[in-house]
Design a protein around this motif. Structure first.
Motif: not given
Length: 315
Positions: A15-16, A22, A49-50, A53, A58, A60-61
């Motif tokens: 998840t980001k 989201t 966004s994936t 990560m 970036s 990871v949330t």
């Protein structure tokens, strides 16, 4: 070299979030060693966004992510040393020559010049840029700049190569040359992760892929598996005179019902999804429906993509 069973990238519930937004919502996927794995989706679906990560650019949330057996939260530097990243936009140093761009990038990985020079020469030959080694970057064509960007991403001999929209903006000849180079990389045992909005590119390059929409994965499989699951063997494209179109309401007045597994109306044509397009066309003629033109073609990944993500324009 065919894909292996070894998992190079593993994600569960990944998840980001950016504040309240989201961008990637609890996605699951695995990328195997020596395969080309694709992320498809409209703009804003969460592909980039994936990829960011995975590339450790970036954080990871939430969720679980391992890359080359390591955790990006604590081992980002070690992961980056074994990655090759090709961004959407070429960010080459225009003040350096083609060869110097590779040699300068090698310094970031502490590659000694005695290793970097022959490796750069090999990569320039592989990307068909040897004759431009001493040229400045700025006058190069878009296709040459893209090939140089990919060559630069390979200077550290990466185990995993991440390519974000690798052929966007290129002419067909340049795209096909890049496809051939990427296919050869995979043959050599490289693992590729690719985002693209070119469906033919995904069919050509990807062993497996996921389709993302609205931050989630909505389908996954090989290109052939997805076509078999979400489309039909063939598609009949009909262009019908405007005067006749007016007589075909949202239910097509029954005139197209039963001729195909699914019928889709577009602004300029009808698409009839059927396992036998010629038989569907015979049915159209049998019902004496006037047509301007008809085309029977095999179903493609684009049909799957549009069915899963819709045809509305995403800005």
């Amino acid at each position: 070299m065919p894909p292996t069973d070894e998992i190079l990238v593993h994600a569960r519930g990944l998840t980001k979030r950016f504040d309240e937004f989201t961008a990637v919502n609890a996605v699951d996927f695995d990328v195997r060693t020596a395969e080309a794995f694709g992320f498809l989706g409209p703009n804003g679906a969460g592909k980039t966004s994936t990829m960011r990560m995975i590339a450790c650019s970036s954080p990871v949330t939430e969720g679980e992510l391992t890359v080359i057996g390591m955790d990006p939260r604590t081992q980002a530097a070690q992961i980056k040393a074994r990655l090759g990243v090709v961004p959407q936009a070429d960010n080459l140093d225009a003040e350096l020559t083609v060869e110097e761009n590779l040699l300068m990038y090698a310094r970031y990985f502490d590659i000694p010049m005695s290793v970097a020079r022959p490796r750069a020469a090999e990569l320039l030959e592989f990307m068909q840029l040897t004759e431009r080694a001493g040229d400045q970057v700025e006058p190069l064509s878009g296709g040459m700049k893209r090939r140089l960007t990919i060559a630069r991403a390979l200077i550290n001999d990466p185990e995993l190569i991440i390519l974000d929209e690798p052929t966007t903006g290129l002419d067909p000849q340049a795209r096909h040359l890049l496809w051939e180079r990427l296919y050869r990389l995979k043959q050599r045992g490289a693992t590729l992760i690719i985002t693209t909005h070119y469906m033919d590119e995904a069919e050509q390059l990807c062993d497996r892929l996921v389709v993302m929409d609205k931050a989630a994965i909505v389908a996954a499989g090989t290109p052939r598996e997805l076509i078999e699951k979400y489309a039909t063997k063939e598609v009949l494209e009909l262009r019908i005179p405007d005067a006749v179109r007016g007589s075909l309401d949202g239910r097509f007045n029954g005139r197209l019902d039963g001729l195909a597994e699914r019928v889709e109306e577009l602004p300029d044509r009808f698409l009839l999804y059927a396992d036998d397009g010629e038989k569907a066309l015979e049915g159209v003629h049998g019902r004496e429906i006037p047509i301007d033109s008809a085309l029977v073609r095999r179903a493609t990944l684009e049909d799957v993509f549009l069915r899963l993500t819709g045809r509305s324009l995403v800005e």
